[in-house]
Write an enzyme that holds these catalytic residues in place. Structure first.
Site, PDB file in Angstrom:
ATOM      1  N   GLY A 400       0.814  -1.214   0.000  1.00 29.98           N
ATOM      2  CA  GLY A 400       0.000   0.000   0.000  1.00 29.98           C
ATOM      3  C   GLY A 400       0.842   1.255   0.000  1.00 29.98           C
ATOM      4  N   GLY A 401       0.282   2.339   0.508  1.00 37.38           N
ATOM      5  CA  GLY A 401       0.922   3.651   0.438  1.00 37.38           C
ATOM      6  C   GLY A 401       2.332   3.697   0.991  1.00 37.38           C
ATOM      7  N   HIS A 402       2.584   3.042   2.126  1.00 38.52           N
ATOM      8  CA  HIS A 402       3.908   3.151   2.732  1.00 38.52           C
ATOM      9  C   HIS A 402       4.996   2.503   1.877  1.00 38.52           C
ATOM     10  CE1 HIS A 402       2.012   5.109   5.935  1.00 38.52           C
ATOM     11  NE2 HIS A 402       1.822   4.114   6.771  1.00 38.52           N
ATOM     12  N   GLY A 403       4.605   1.627   0.961  1.00 42.27           N
ATOM     13  CA  GLY A 403       5.598   1.068   0.033  1.00 42.27           C
ATOM     14  C   GLY A 403       6.219   2.139  -0.836  1.00 42.27           C
ATOM     15  N   TYR A 404       5.515   3.267  -0.988  1.00 40.35           N
ATOM     16  CA  TYR A 404       6.025   4.358  -1.827  1.00 40.35           C
ATOM     17  C   TYR A 404       7.034   5.222  -1.080  1.00 40.35           C
ATOM     18  CZ  TYR A 404       5.800   7.964  -5.488  1.00 40.35           C
ATOM     19  OH  TYR A 404       6.096   8.844  -6.500  1.00 40.35           O
ATOM     20  N   GLU A 424      22.671  -6.728 -20.478  1.00 38.61           N
ATOM     21  CA  GLU A 424      23.191  -8.062 -20.837  1.00 38.61           C
ATOM     22  C   GLU A 424      22.262  -8.723 -21.845  1.00 38.61           C
ATOM     23  OE1 GLU A 424      26.057  -8.965 -20.099  1.00 38.61           O
ATOM     24  OE2 GLU A 424      26.505  -7.536 -18.513  1.00 38.61           O
TER      25      GLU A 424
END
Lengths: 662, 662
Positions: A400-404, A424
């Site tokens: 959710g938001g805190h992942g940002y 590669e």
């Protein structure tokens, strides 16, 4: 209901040795190296992660830090005589792609495989003790995967016994050259050899770029540091843009294990031509083993955070439900845990096969297995980088938001992983090599030499395959059912591919899906192989739970390719969906905590405010905010106060304007 | 063969007015605003993009720039009396999410919709002339989408006629609050109202955070700037972490258009309760219109670059083939061009419907249409942000290695777009509202009131649907065939959803796919509607080409959900694949150049080294490297020289050690 409810204190600060952990990490030797590096790092302020918020830094400051870390790593390696492998693993633990990364990964591995013994005697010791800083200059502005398009030339000058390296056009500028914008003193330059006006194709030239005593550029060498990468990726790498203006390289510095140029300009052709893709195979074999670990770290952070965070009281228990217990989170994280584990366990075997090959090659020059190894590593490269890159981002988004928030660490993980889908060899370009090899074996009727091509036999018979029958959801746990779907999908895809090729259609898009489907099958077989070999271990049930989620997750898509009469009925689909749901919940309820514990990533390795030893995610996020350098912007306060008064000035101005008109 | 071969000079520097362009941009008024902003920006050094390489900056320096741009924008708006809408569009053109962004987007729109007329008379003028800087404080560390979990309290103190705002826990810290880490002086704080120990749920309180004359924090207000975002996203926003320690807010500053608290503590309940999601609907309606444009810019850059770059001589013509002509590029970019266009054209209609509603609401307080509008905007939010976020990244990756260069601009585009899948409601959470509404209408038998729910009628009959027949690939261009697949997929998904709901399965994962499938259908209908209304325009064939690629691209996945007896036969699939290939090539060969020209993004709007007016991509990348600030790191040269001598010291040390032992 998850049993592993994450609160502060559950993230280890040092690796803990368990039988399951040793197995997953690929043995005690590797585990001990990791332990030693972590010990060295955690007590050394130069490698501290908590004191520095890298994403807030100017790029040049982040790079400076990486350069200082490189210096310290060189000191540690020389002092404690770390093996090269340990040195490379240490670089990875910094999460920073240091300028010293190419030294062994690609510079010295090329010296070793492509230099004559005389050349090696001179250059290997210099590289090993870091008397010179090395890099590898292949890619140009105008050509990457298409190596044949390389424009840089190396013209032999018999008079001086030198090659003259030249960048004839802007598009021939060597570009993306790692560690070469500022750092490297020597680079292996890929250039088209020209003798007496005749072209002999690409060869490698060890070229000095900078003065060893001053770091100044050598005559004729023009280098710029390339500028920033997207997402703050590879902050520790100074990529170079290189132009050569008649740069002279002694004849003795053309890498001469295979082809040679004699004093009189005679060209001695290589005895075998397979060596040319050796260097790519090296890096891809490394990648096959490495990428899964990046995804595992992201899954671990997401797991810790989603077992901590609670939202809504789904079950009306008077307490909020951990978000990990929602299907929306489990269906995203559990397949990724299974896929990452498959990448690691199967990738380790690919790397072992490559190591065995290399050892033999260096002794006997035998390249007979290189072609299959090439196929394996290309397939693994495409498959593992696609899953890892996009998988990390899925982990982030499932938080959710805190992942940002960059303090979550997901930004760094994605930025440093997703580039692998285009470097590669761009995945869409190199993916084409897998179907090419499949067709080659089919035409030559040699498919039985490779177990991963078993499905091709269906293309030889006219008989329709015998349809599987599925009565209960647990039927889907049977290997022959799973194999049927994976093989029949490949049969259809290969058939389509053959028809498209025959009618001269452009298959450059569709081959990507075929290569991924082939990868599903190869990793499915490989994973079950590994698991069968560990039948008597205590952790076998957890491995099986992982393998079932892996198998059923790839089946979710695989069966969609089947057409009547093989299409699954609604009932068979429903049973497959049920089997998948059960497998996910079994993994999530009964095994995930053990598996995460067995991997046992330390706080240092995860480097995420969402996974700290001594703080909850919320505490870590709040404490992170307290440390923000932007809390000290007082010098801008007067500007903001003044901005709120602009309206008065403008009103007065307008009034004066109106009065002037009167 | 592409007709639009990009070399230097083809990217416009100013918008050019054409009938097709005016149509795509949504009319002359909007087009002219854009033109006016671009004119103001291009000649104003404060908004220059070429002189600054933002991704190389320290975050605080990037923010400082955004703050100075905000100041300048305020000056421009007040001086030239720009409408609010133009001001908001100008902010978007900076690509920087300025701290002044919330002022109208969410601060003033809430004052307007939630304040009583007396309150408005006081506060609206202050906000309009930027005498105060506003923000909106809703999200907390512990709760985002789940607004009911908000912990911040506002307790009425009758003695002083004030509310006392309090953060009782760490998880109640207001978090992610845009423009509030440094900038805002006032914020609309969402808090649970408590009067005499009784709770009345969330209400809004206009709270002063900082002293207007000094920018210092008000008593009891504790604020930190939150720290960096992943991928260098939202560099221009100072997000705040806010804690309130008995902060006093006058009773007159509770937003009182609906609920009110009287002097004696009497609570006057709102007459209607629908207003509560009004503020989310506002932002989502904006998003529905806006997101597609972000994807269009990415597609445009990728188109320019891939028509310029050439690799391999596929057709043996003695010249390399533009990479745009490979299926691997076309199959990625053309569907995205079609999808982005659908998002823009249908999104504009959603925004228009919202504007009509708001105008009416402000006059009559009528909220009867809000529920449907809510459903529409939620669906559009999920659908448009998923496609845009992931689509931008696909554009980048389809450009190969150079897409990873930050000078390409793709990094900025992705970073600023992908956050939308988790903000304003996490897509996996809010996606659940769409099936909920579908089921509600089905149960109430009111589905016929919404044309987007036409497919529900199939669930009422026992008769199996009449299977379509497809004889040639062009049959797939017929609307009834397309509709059949899209509707039957939804029938199956809704059926599954109903069964899962009935048996109390957790549907939080599967509803996302259902919402996306519903979105496919809604946008498919909406897009053809728009196109049918423009039958007589010269650009109608280009619109039709776009719509066919859009339709067939969604059909590629949609038909896979069909089960026997509806499953497509191998032949029907092959014809669909052929129709799709033809549609992509038709768009790529005959229309894309016209469409890209009609959108006519200027160099300033694209801000990419891959799309410059006066340089080829290679020239721009090389010139970018020449400007890299990291070309001036001479102060680190001596360190590097010295590092290459460490081996000597260590050898000497070891020798001394050995000698000491003797």
């Amino acid at each position: 209901m998850s049993t592993h409810n994450q609160t502060k204190g559950n993230i280890p600060t040092a690796p803990e040795e368990t039988p399951f952990g040793l197995f997953l990490w690929g043995g005690k030797e590797k585990f001990d190296r990791r332990k030693a590096i972590l010990e060295a790092f955690i007590n050394n302020p130069i490698f501290s992660k908590k004191t520095v918020t890298t994403p807030s830094l100017a790029r040049k400051d982040a790079w400076t830090r990486a350069a200082l870390q490189s210096r310290e790593l060189i000191r540690l390696k020389l002092k404690h005589e770390w093996p090269h492998r340990q040195f490379m693993e240490a670089i990875r633990l910094t999460d920073n792609m240091l300028p010293v990364q190419p030294q062994f990964r690609i510079f010295m591995s090329n010296l070793e495989r492509q230099m004559s013994d005389e050349q090696k005697a001179i250059w290997i010791p210099k590289a090993e003790r870091f008397e010179i800083f090395g890099s590898y200059s292949q890619t140009e502005l105008g050509h990457g995967s298409n190596v044949r398009g390389i424009e840089t030339t190396a013209t032999f000058d018999q008079g001086t016994d030198e090659f003259i390296i030249k960048s004839p056009t802007i598009s021939s500028t060597k570009y993306w050259i790692g560690a070469t914008g500022i750092w490297a003193t020597h680079s292996i330059v890929v250039a088209r050899l020209i003798i007496d006006g005749k072209e002999y194709g690409n060869h490698l030239f060890l070229t000095q770029l900078r003065n060893l005593d001053t770091q100044e550029l050598m005559p004729g060498v023009e280098i710029y540091e390339m500028g920033p990468k997207v997402f703050q990726g590879m902050l520790g790498t100074d990529n170079g843009a290189l132009r050569f203006h008649d740069v002279r390289v002694p004849r003795a510095q053309m890498l001469a294990r295979n082809a040679q140029v004699l004093r009189d300009g005679t060209y001695v052709a290589p005895k075998n031509t397979k060596h040319s893709y050796g260097s790519m195979v090296t890096v891809r074999a490394l990648m096959a083993e490495i990428t899964g670990w990046d995804l595992l770290k992201a899954v671990t952070v997401a797991y810790h955070y989603t077992t901590f965070r609670r939202q809504f009281d789904r079950d009306h228990r008077g307490a909020e439900t951990p978000v990990f217990d929602y299907a929306s989170v489990r269906y995203r994280l559990m397949p990724l845990l299974a896929q990452a584990s498959a990448l690691v366990l199967v990738g380790q075997n690919i790397k072992r096969a490559y190591d065995t090959y290399t050892e033999k090659y260096l002794q006997t020059n035998d390249t007979s297995e290189l072609e299959d190894l090439h196929l394996q590593t290309v397939g693994a490269k495409v498959y593992s980088t696609e899953i890892t890159g996009h998988g990390i981002e899925t982990c982030r988004i499932s938080c959710g938001g805190h992942g940002y928030n960059a303090l979550s660490g997901f930004g760094r993980m994605y930025a440093n992983a997703i580039n692998a889908v285009t470097y590669e060899g761009d995945n869409y370009v190199v993916a084409q090599q897998v179907p090419r090899a499949i067709l080659k074996h089919f035409k030559a009727k040699t498919e039985s030499s490779l177990s991963s091509l078993s499905y091709l036999s269906f293309l030889r018979t006219k008989e329709p395959p015998k349809m599987i029958e599925v009565q209960t959801s647990s039927d889907w746990l049977e290997r022959d059912k799973q194999r049927f779907v994976l093989e029949q999908r490949l049969v259809l895809l290969v058939q389509n591919h053959m028809e498209d090729t025959k009618s001269k259609k452009d298959t450059s898009f569709s081959t990507h899906a075929l290569t991924m489907a082939h990868g599903d099958f190869v990793y499915w077989k490989g994973l079950w192989n590994v698991i069968d070999q560990n039948e008597n271990e205590d952790f076998h049930p957890s491995l099986t739970a992982l393998a079932q989620v892996f198998s059923l997750s790839i089946l979710q898509n695989a069966h969609l390719a089947l057409t009547p009469p093989l299409s699954l009925t609604q009932q068979a689909r429903n049973l497959l969906a049920e089997a998948y749901r059960n497998a996910i919940n079994d993994l999530a309820d009964n095994h995930v905590a053990k598996i995460i514990d067995a991997y046992g990533f330390t706080e240092y390795e995860l480097d995420s405010a969402l996974a700290r030893a001594d703080e909850t995610p919320y505490e870590a996020l709040l404490n992170g905010a307290k440390k923000s350098e932007m809390n000290n912007m007082q010098h801008l306060w007067p500007m903001m106060v003044d901005t709120r008064r602009i309206w008065r000035e403008i009103e007065q101005e307008k009034q004066r304007g109106r009065q002037a008109k009167l």
